[in-house]
Design an enzyme around this catalytic site. Structure first.
Site, PDB file in Angstrom:
ATOM      1  N   HIS A 103       0.908  -1.414   0.029  1.00  0.00           N
ATOM      2  CA  HIS A 103       0.047  -0.146  -0.034  1.00  0.00           C
ATOM      3  C   HIS A 103       0.916   1.197  -0.020  1.00  0.00           C
ATOM      4  O   HIS A 103       0.169   2.547  -0.090  1.00  0.00           O
ATOM      5  CB  HIS A 103      -0.869   0.004   1.252  1.00  0.00           C
ATOM      6  CG  HIS A 103      -1.618  -1.009   1.415  1.00  0.00           C
ATOM      7  ND1 HIS A 103      -1.355  -2.429   2.167  1.00  0.00           N
ATOM      8  CD2 HIS A 103      -2.939  -1.575   0.728  1.00  0.00           C
ATOM      9  CE1 HIS A 103      -2.222  -3.240   2.055  1.00  0.00           C
ATOM     10  NE2 HIS A 103      -3.214  -2.905   1.491  1.00  0.00           N
ATOM     11  N   ASP A 203      35.684 -29.414  14.947  1.00  0.00           N
ATOM     12  CA  ASP A 203      35.842 -30.965  14.327  1.00  0.00           C
ATOM     13  C   ASP A 203      36.981 -31.208  13.436  1.00  0.00           C
ATOM     14  O   ASP A 203      37.197 -31.184  11.998  1.00  0.00           O
ATOM     15  CB  ASP A 203      34.629 -31.288  13.295  1.00  0.00           C
ATOM     16  CG  ASP A 203      34.434 -33.094  13.135  1.00  0.00           C
ATOM     17  OD1 ASP A 203      35.647 -33.360  13.289  1.00  0.00           O
ATOM     18  OD2 ASP A 203      33.510 -33.393  13.064  1.00  0.00           O
ATOM     19  N   HIS A 206      37.516 -34.709  11.248  1.00  0.00           N
ATOM     20  CA  HIS A 206      37.087 -35.228   9.960  1.00  0.00           C
ATOM     21  C   HIS A 206      37.893 -34.675   8.817  1.00  0.00           C
ATOM     22  O   HIS A 206      37.883 -35.170   7.503  1.00  0.00           O
ATOM     23  CB  HIS A 206      35.720 -34.681   9.573  1.00  0.00           C
ATOM     24  CG  HIS A 206      35.602 -33.304   9.131  1.00  0.00           C
ATOM     25  ND1 HIS A 206      36.272 -32.119  10.078  1.00  0.00           N
ATOM     26  CD2 HIS A 206      35.214 -32.481   8.028  1.00  0.00           C
ATOM     27  CE1 HIS A 206      36.082 -31.061   9.105  1.00  0.00           C
ATOM     28  NE2 HIS A 206      35.361 -31.468   8.017  1.00  0.00           N
ATOM     29  N   HIS A 211      38.265 -34.915   4.040  1.00  0.00           N
ATOM     30  CA  HIS A 211      38.778 -33.978   3.141  1.00  0.00           C
ATOM     31  C   HIS A 211      40.057 -34.586   2.408  1.00  0.00           C
ATOM     32  O   HIS A 211      40.608 -33.952   1.649  1.00  0.00           O
ATOM     33  CB  HIS A 211      38.868 -32.641   3.333  1.00  0.00           C
ATOM     34  CG  HIS A 211      37.727 -32.019   3.873  1.00  0.00           C
ATOM     35  ND1 HIS A 211      36.613 -31.724   3.282  1.00  0.00           N
ATOM     36  CD2 HIS A 211      37.499 -31.613   5.139  1.00  0.00           C
ATOM     37  CE1 HIS A 211      35.769 -31.191   3.928  1.00  0.00           C
ATOM     38  NE2 HIS A 211      35.996 -30.928   5.047  1.00  0.00           N
ATOM     39  N   ASP A 360      31.836 -31.842   2.734  1.00  0.00           N
ATOM     40  CA  ASP A 360      30.990 -31.956   3.844  1.00  0.00           C
ATOM     41  C   ASP A 360      29.506 -31.588   3.671  1.00  0.00           C
ATOM     42  O   ASP A 360      28.741 -32.241   4.555  1.00  0.00           O
ATOM     43  CB  ASP A 360      31.537 -30.538   4.605  1.00  0.00           C
ATOM     44  CG  ASP A 360      32.734 -30.531   5.511  1.00  0.00           C
ATOM     45  OD1 ASP A 360      32.815 -31.980   5.844  1.00  0.00           O
ATOM     46  OD2 ASP A 360      33.357 -29.747   5.522  1.00  0.00           O
TER      47      ASP A 360
HETATM   48  S1  FES Z   1       1.702  -0.645   3.163  1.00  0.00           S
HETATM   49 FE1  FES Z   1       0.006  -2.016   3.397  1.00  0.00          FE
HETATM   50  S2  FES Z   1       1.381  -3.974   4.029  1.00  0.00           S
HETATM   51 FE2  FES Z   1       2.689  -2.279   3.793  1.00  0.00          FE
HETATM   52 FE   LIG Z   2      34.857 -30.077   6.612  1.00  0.00          FE
END
Ligand code: FES
Ligand SMILES: [Fe+2]
Length: 442
Positions: A103, A203, A206, A211, A360
């Protein structure tokens, strides 16, 4: 929901699998953790000028963080106070105001409602615009890293970081400071937000296994870790957990070690040249941390690798999914060319298609998704590695463990998780200050 002392047992070493799956636990996390903790928003370097903004998430709340006329940074919830529409649909940019597309209400960069269409004709000038600002978020910075919290009772960001700040100063407080290269990369991973957080916080285990192939290709000095070949608990590094739930592991002398070839050479030279300055400013401990490679996490969902220099947020999207945001961490005074080389390397290793990160991805997703099975989910998980071998070091904040393969930081993270999930007020949560008192026998 089961009682918290059933979800996390043995000082964080045992976790009920439900914490990675159950919707009611997830909603409780949103309330007790994400609506209370300080959450990383952006870096000051990404929004340097008046009107610069980034949109991001705090838990599942969409928020906008914006640079103000007076140079300060403010953040507000990205939801119009008329009918709730989002007022900002962009990831970031520069603006003078946000106009809601529904709006047409207009909000200033501070979140205040400055204009509404037909104010005289339809509202009869009776609308109280001052009361209809966007929900404001408390914002603080630590060395340029901007965090927000929804909780007015939360301690200062510095106190929230606790002992972790002392360690992070090793790179955040270098001459000129640090910055992040953005905007962040974004990708979706179908895992619980705690899976990657616990992976980054501690970790080291791992790395050599998960890796192995990526380490071989990446080719930097850290490639020797593939297949767990050279691990030595005494000399390899250190792990730290602070009572605030943050933590990290460090590989000594490893900062540049995941970068291969010319990037390694250039970055290592930079580190060597800077080290005397760091030592002079912050002492030899911090010089050592400055030269090390870190895997780290700031509780609850921010992680980084210092050295490889990937910086991450794991934004929760329900219990089984996250959006990953990835920035690159660099020192401000680095030459642009070095920054760019590190940035490119970060994308190649830990970006959306990063060769380590994609190893990962599968692990993270399966660690969550296996709990889809009802019978699987009745079980628990185990983080007992090195339990009982943590110690108080008189010269270092937090609880320390030898070696970088250890699960002490993960246990610290789950202890913290439990404290929050029990709904403790801030005054009853553990702090680094309490631990420091223990060191002096208080
Ligand atoms: S102006 Fe109406 S929802 Fe933002
Ligand atoms: Fe990793």
């Amino acid at each position: 929901m089961k009682p918290v002392n059933k979800l996390i047992q043995q000082d964080g070493a045992i976790q009920d699998r439900a914490i990675f799956w159950d919707e009611d636990i997830y909603q409780k996390e949103m309330e007790e953790i994400f609506a209370r903790c300080w959450l990383f928003l952006t870096h000051e370097s990404i929004i340097p000028d008046e009107g610069d903004y980034q949109s991001t998430m705090m838990g599942e709340d969409s928020v906008v963080v914006a640079r103000q006329k007076d140079g300060s940074i403010k953040a507000f919830v990205n939801s119009c106070t008329h009918r709730g529409n989002a007022v900002c649909f962009s990831d970031g940019g520069n603006a003078k105001s946000f106009t809601c597309p529904y709006h047409g209400w207009v909000f200033g960069m501070d979140g205040n409602l400055v204009d509404v269409p037909l104010e005289k004709q339809a509202y009869h000038n009776e609308i109280d615009k001052d009361a209809l600002h966007l929900k404001k978020i408390r914002v603080e910075s630590y060395k340029g890293f901007v965090f927000g919290t929804f909780d007015d009772e939360a301690p200062s960001l510095k106190d929230y970081l606790g002992g972790m700040a002392w360690y992070m100063d090793s790179f955040m407080d270098v001459p000129g400071g640090c910055e992040l290269i953005g905007p962040p990369m974004k990708s979706i991973l179908d895992c619980n937000w705690k899976n990657p957080t616990e992976n980054f916080i501690g970790d080291g285990y791992h790395v050599g296994w998960a890796h192995a192939s990526a380490l071989e290709i990446a080719g930097g000095p850290l490639a020797i870790a593939k297949g767990n070949a050279v691990y030595d608990a005494e000399t390899s590094g250190l792990q730290v957990t602070v009572p605030e739930g943050h933590g990290f592991g460090v590989i000594w002398e490893g900062a540049a070690a995941l970068h291969g070839g010319p990037v390694f050479e250039a970055y290592q030279k930079w580190l060597d040249d800077r080290s005397p300055l760091i030592r002079e400013k912050m002492g030899e401990h911090r010089e050592k941390f400055y030269r090390g490679h870190w895997d780290a996490a700031i509780f609850p969902n921010c992680s980084f690798l210092y050295g490889t220099n990937t910086f991450k947020m794991w934004q929760p999207r329900g219990p089984h999914s996250i959006e990953v945001l990835t920035w690159t961490l660099v020192e401000k005074e680095m030459p642009d060319q070095l920054k760019q080389m590190i940035h490119t390397d970060n994308m190649l290793t830990f970006g959306t298609a990063g060769i380590l990160e994609s190893d990962d991805g599968e692990n993270m997703e399966q660690c969550t998704q296996t709990n889809r099975g009802y019978s699987t989910r009745q079980g628990t998980l185990y983080l007992g590695m090195g339990k009982g071998h943590e110690y108080l070091d008189p010269e270092l904040p937090g609880l320390v463990s030898k070696g970088w393969v250890n699960e002490a930081p993960q246990r610290g993270m789950y202890r913290r998780w439990a404290e929050f999930m029990e709904g403790k007020p801030w005054s009853e949560l553990s702090t680094t200050a309490q631990l420091e008192q223990k060191k002096v026998g208080g």
